[in-house]
Design an enzyme around this catalytic site. Structure first.
Site, mmCIF file in Angstrom:
data_model
loop_
_atom_site.group_PDB
_atom_site.id
_atom_site.type_symbol
_atom_site.label_atom_id
_atom_site.label_comp_id
_atom_site.label_asym_id
_atom_site.label_seq_id
_atom_site.Cartn_x
_atom_site.Cartn_y
_atom_site.Cartn_z
ATOM 1 N N GLU A 39 -14.642 2.687 2.474
ATOM 2 C CA GLU A 39 -13.519 1.735 2.528
ATOM 3 C C GLU A 39 -14.068 0.335 2.287
ATOM 4 O O GLU A 39 -15.020 -0.084 2.940
ATOM 5 C CB GLU A 39 -12.825 1.847 3.891
ATOM 6 C CG GLU A 39 -11.770 0.786 4.162
ATOM 7 C CD GLU A 39 -10.654 0.746 3.127
ATOM 8 O OE1 GLU A 39 -9.882 1.709 3.045
ATOM 9 O OE2 GLU A 39 -10.554 -0.264 2.388
ATOM 10 N N ASN A 42 -10.186 -3.205 5.452
ATOM 11 C CA ASN A 42 -9.976 -2.706 6.815
ATOM 12 C C ASN A 42 -9.497 -1.263 6.794
ATOM 13 O O ASN A 42 -8.764 -0.867 5.893
ATOM 14 C CB ASN A 42 -8.919 -3.544 7.537
ATOM 15 C CG ASN A 42 -9.405 -4.949 7.778
ATOM 16 O OD1 ASN A 42 -10.607 -5.157 7.913
ATOM 17 N ND2 ASN A 42 -8.491 -5.894 7.806
ATOM 18 N N ALA A 124 -16.501 1.767 -3.846
ATOM 19 C CA ALA A 124 -17.063 2.978 -4.466
ATOM 20 C C ALA A 124 -16.730 3.051 -5.952
ATOM 21 O O ALA A 124 -15.620 2.719 -6.369
ATOM 22 C CB ALA A 124 -16.520 4.207 -3.760
ATOM 23 N N GLY A 188 12.721 -8.828 -8.727
ATOM 24 C CA GLY A 188 12.582 -7.405 -8.427
ATOM 25 C C GLY A 188 13.303 -7.051 -7.138
ATOM 26 O O GLY A 188 12.836 -7.386 -6.054
ATOM 27 N N ILE A 192 10.546 -3.271 -1.927
ATOM 28 C CA ILE A 192 9.809 -4.383 -1.326
ATOM 29 C C ILE A 192 10.644 -5.655 -1.345
ATOM 30 O O ILE A 192 10.793 -6.333 -0.328
ATOM 31 C CB ILE A 192 8.441 -4.581 -2.035
ATOM 32 C CG1 ILE A 192 7.553 -3.367 -1.757
ATOM 33 C CG2 ILE A 192 7.776 -5.876 -1.583
ATOM 34 C CD1 ILE A 192 6.159 -3.433 -2.335
ATOM 35 N N GLY A 278 7.031 -3.626 -8.675
ATOM 36 C CA GLY A 278 6.364 -2.331 -8.692
ATOM 37 C C GLY A 278 4.890 -2.464 -8.345
ATOM 38 O O GLY A 278 4.378 -3.568 -8.159
ATOM 39 N N ARG A 279 4.238 -1.302 -8.231
ATOM 40 C CA ARG A 279 2.822 -1.272 -7.889
ATOM 41 C C ARG A 279 2.068 -0.430 -8.910
ATOM 42 O O ARG A 279 2.661 0.444 -9.527
ATOM 43 C CB ARG A 279 2.631 -0.676 -6.488
ATOM 44 C CG ARG A 279 3.377 -1.429 -5.409
ATOM 45 C CD ARG A 279 3.167 -0.803 -4.045
ATOM 46 N NE ARG A 279 1.776 -0.835 -3.637
ATOM 47 C CZ ARG A 279 1.186 -1.862 -3.009
ATOM 48 N NH1 ARG A 279 1.889 -2.941 -2.715
ATOM 49 N NH2 ARG A 279 -0.075 -1.818 -2.677
ATOM 50 N N HIS A 452 26.206 13.682 23.365
ATOM 51 C CA HIS A 452 27.277 12.712 23.131
ATOM 52 C C HIS A 452 27.107 11.538 24.075
ATOM 53 O O HIS A 452 26.804 11.739 25.233
ATOM 54 C CB HIS A 452 28.635 13.366 23.380
ATOM 55 C CG HIS A 452 29.779 12.401 23.272
ATOM 56 N ND1 HIS A 452 30.243 11.945 22.055
ATOM 57 C CD2 HIS A 452 30.528 11.797 24.228
ATOM 58 C CE1 HIS A 452 31.248 11.100 22.277
ATOM 59 N NE2 HIS A 452 31.443 10.998 23.581
HETATM 60 P P1 NAI Z 1 10.234 -0.821 -7.037
HETATM 61 O O1 NAI Z 1 9.888 0.021 -8.182
HETATM 62 O O2 NAI Z 1 10.889 -0.224 -5.846
HETATM 63 O O3 NAI Z 1 11.168 -2.014 -7.494
HETATM 64 C C1 NAI Z 1 10.802 -2.929 -8.487
HETATM 65 C C2 NAI Z 1 12.067 -3.505 -9.060
HETATM 66 O O4 NAI Z 1 11.716 -4.574 -9.908
HETATM 67 C C3 NAI Z 1 12.861 -2.507 -9.898
HETATM 68 O O5 NAI Z 1 14.186 -2.487 -9.427
HETATM 69 C C4 NAI Z 1 12.747 -3.055 -11.306
HETATM 70 O O6 NAI Z 1 13.901 -2.835 -12.065
HETATM 71 C C5 NAI Z 1 12.553 -4.545 -11.055
HETATM 72 N N1 NAI Z 1 11.850 -5.262 -12.107
HETATM 73 C C6 NAI Z 1 10.722 -4.879 -12.759
HETATM 74 N N2 NAI Z 1 10.350 -5.841 -13.642
HETATM 75 C C7 NAI Z 1 11.263 -6.839 -13.530
HETATM 76 C C8 NAI Z 1 11.422 -8.106 -14.169
HETATM 77 N N3 NAI Z 1 10.545 -8.542 -15.067
HETATM 78 N N4 NAI Z 1 12.479 -8.868 -13.819
HETATM 79 C C9 NAI Z 1 13.366 -8.426 -12.890
HETATM 80 N N5 NAI Z 1 13.264 -7.249 -12.260
HETATM 81 C C10 NAI Z 1 12.226 -6.467 -12.570
HETATM 82 O O7 NAI Z 1 8.863 -1.560 -6.627
HETATM 83 P P2 NAI Z 1 8.484 -2.405 -5.358
HETATM 84 O O8 NAI Z 1 9.673 -2.866 -4.618
HETATM 85 O O9 NAI Z 1 7.504 -3.393 -5.834
HETATM 86 O O10 NAI Z 1 7.774 -1.314 -4.463
HETATM 87 C C11 NAI Z 1 6.607 -0.661 -4.956
HETATM 88 C C12 NAI Z 1 6.428 0.682 -4.334
HETATM 89 O O11 NAI Z 1 6.185 0.578 -2.959
HETATM 90 C C13 NAI Z 1 7.626 1.558 -4.525
HETATM 91 O O12 NAI Z 1 7.239 2.626 -5.341
HETATM 92 C C14 NAI Z 1 8.001 2.022 -3.171
HETATM 93 O O13 NAI Z 1 8.151 3.417 -3.138
HETATM 94 C C15 NAI Z 1 6.876 1.586 -2.255
HETATM 95 N N6 NAI Z 1 7.437 1.035 -1.035
HETATM 96 C C16 NAI Z 1 8.132 1.855 -0.206
HETATM 97 C C17 NAI Z 1 8.724 1.365 0.925
HETATM 98 C C18 NAI Z 1 9.495 2.278 1.785
HETATM 99 O O14 NAI Z 1 9.375 3.488 1.636
HETATM 100 N N7 NAI Z 1 10.314 1.783 2.689
HETATM 101 C C19 NAI Z 1 8.626 -0.040 1.286
HETATM 102 C C20 NAI Z 1 7.909 -0.816 0.333
HETATM 103 C C21 NAI Z 1 7.337 -0.279 -0.778
#
Ligand code: NAI
Length: 473
Positions: A39, A42, A124, A188, A192, A278-279, A452
């Site tokens: 790692e 952390n 790594a 976006g 997140i 996105g990530r 209930h």
């Molecule tokens: P996301 O894929 O959920 O949302 C990104 C959004 O940005 C999309 O709606 C997309 O259409 C928009 N976008 C992309 N490029 C753009 C642009 N140039 N201008 C305007 N809009 C644009 O990705 P996010 O929110 O970054 O999350 C990443 C990952 O983290 C997700 O795959 C999610 O599954 C995970 N995550 C899960 C959580 C949970 O389960 N509660 C909480 C936070 C993250």
């Protein structure tokens, strides 16, 4: 690295200690492996340190603050008198960092120690199919391994018009701001953007979401996400959908975003800009090109049903393999990979009962199929929806907006999908995952006694509706 240096022989190595890596390591140790984790940061990975957990802490503080403010403004129906509501942001951040994150990561460290998992601090990189070079602060270490699990996770995507830094935030820096933004702009509106934006909205910020698609929270259908959009807009914040974010200019006081909607350019100025588009998988900097591991698009690693890569003794789990980037998916896959390495391969269909939750206000949750997935199966599935407005507990909480939806097969009534928008959705969805995973029918659920008054009764009510014998609707 020194050419010709001697490598240390190790048994099973796990790269990364997030919810995928640390769970895989513990399970592999439980199954008799001698495990080493590498790692560079952390223990606990993104989720525990700079993701799921600290964001939930901020969301929770946001709910407390917003409720108190509502009482103060006499907007709540509860008749409380509250005056002088103030938030000590430094204390709130300290609680998040020291009582929540540190407590949890410390706990994971102790679990790893208890299972005699060795932790090597460093970065790594594969030198070949059997050897890793670990760059450390004071040198390097060569490791020659029998088995490996890659669990290196993901990082926020940085797009050229919006380099992170200063007032342009990624999800990590947005969690530890020195002040609550007055106006947070978000590019976006995914999970997140909606969760962190939601936290700061509850904490008093105006938010402006600029989303490329035609609705926010694209992992959920519009019947669900519209509830969130309406709440955001009703609080004086803005959401622009089908919008193209073009550029940003920051000064020492603020940041201005230029974006385009319906072919017209507009600008919005706020004090911070969060970019959450996105990530991307952390597979580009670990020397995979020195191995025979087959790659897919978007930096993802090809794996089979037990998360084995194209190299017999190397596995990959979590955000580096296809599927939603979810912590619980990574943990589950970690257990499967650990079992496979220990000679107990199990093939799993993740998609059937993999739940997903958005910790928005109100919460959204989904598991199994959605109405869109069964759009061409109209004759053999039934969609049943029960509103929280008909649930006594939700009414008594003043949280009666939203619904539970069950998708059942007409033949036997088996539950194949469920969505919840409303109070407690993140916890309620677990029961429905259990139902889907175990092939339960709507009839089975309707025969299960629920205490209930509870929100869980709404699941029973939805099942009764699906079963054709509703009481409360
Ligand atoms: P996301 O894929 O959920 O949302 C990104 C959004 O940005 C999309 O709606 C997309 O259409 C928009 N976008 C992309 N490029 C753009 C642009 N140039 N201008 C305007 N809009 C644009 O990705 P996010 O929110 O970054 O999350 C990443 C990952 O983290 C997700 O795959 C999610 O599954 C995970 N995550 C899960 C959580 C949970 O389960 N509660 C909480 C936070 C993250």
């Amino acid at each position: 690295m020194v050419v010709g240096a001697q490598a240390t022989e190790i048994d099973t190595v796990v790269i990364g200690s997030g919810p995928g890596g640390y769970v895989a390591a513990i399970r592999a140790a439980e199954l008799g492996q001698k495990v080493t984790i590498i790692e560079k940061d952390n223990v606990g990975g993104v989720c525990l340190n700079i993701g799921c957990i600290p964001s939930k802490a901020l969301i929770n503080i946001g709910h407390h603050y917003a409720d108190a403010k509502r009482e103060e403004a006499k907007e709540s129906p509860f008749g409380l008198t509250t005056t002088g509501v103030k938030l000590d942001w430094a204390s709130a951040q300290k609680w998040k960092d020291e009582q929540v994150v540190k407590q949890l990561t410390g706990g994971v460290g102790m679990l790893l120690k208890k299972h005699k998992v060795e932790i090597i601090k460093g970065n790594a990189e594969f030198l070949d199919n059997e050897t890793l070079n670990v760059e450390q602060e004071d040198g390097f270490k060569l490791l020659h391994f029998n088995n490996c699990i890659i669990a290196t996770g993901s990082r926020p995507i940085e797009i050229p018009p919006f380099p992170f830094g200063g007032r342009i935030l990624d999800s990590t820096s947005a969690l530890s701001l020195k002040e609550i933004p007055k106006h947070l702009i978000i590019v976006g509106g995914g999970v997140i953007g909606s969760e962190l934006g939601g936290a700061y909205r509850l904490l008093g910020a105006k938010i402006t979401i600029v989303e490329g698609l035609d609705h926010i929270l694209n992992g959920f259908d519009t019947e669900m996400s519209d509830i969130i959009s309406k709440r955001v807009k009703a609080s004086g914040s803005d959401i622009f959908t089908s919008a193209k974010a073009i550029s940003a200019v920051q000064t020492d006081k603020d940041v201005t975003l230029t974006f385009e909607v319906d072919g017209k350019e507009q600008t919005v100025t706020g004090d911070y800009l969060l970019v959450a588009v996105g990530r991307r998988a952390n597979t580009d900097l670990i020397g995979l090109n020195n191995t025979d591991i087959k790659m897919l698009d978007r930096g993802l690693i090809e794996v089979d049903d037990s998360y084995k890569t194209s190299v017999e003794h190397i596995y990959a789990i979590g955000d580096v393999v296809p599927g939603p980037m979810l912590a619980h998916k990574a943990s589950f896959q970690g257990k499967i990979a650990a079992a496979a390495i220990s000679g107990d391969p199990e093939a799993v269909d993740m998609h059937i009962s993999l739940p997903a939750v958005a910790y928005t206000s109100t919460e959204l949750a989904t598991v199994g199929v959605t109405p869109a997935d069964v759009a061409d199966r109209k004759g053999d599935v039934k969609i049943s929806k029960f509103p929280f407005a008909a649930n006594g507990r939700a009414l008594s909480m003043d949280e009666a907006e939203g619904f539970i939806r069950l998708i059942t097969e007409n033949k036997e009534g088996a539950i194949i999908g469920a969505q919840i928008a409303g109070p407690g959705a993140s916890d309620l969805i677990s029961g429905l995952s259990l139902a889907i995973e175990n092939g339960l029918t709507a009839h089975d659920i309707s025969l299960t006694i629920q205490p209930h008054p509870t929100l869980g009764e709404a699941i029973m009510d939805t099942a009764e509706l699906a079963d054709g014998m509703p009481i409360h609707i």
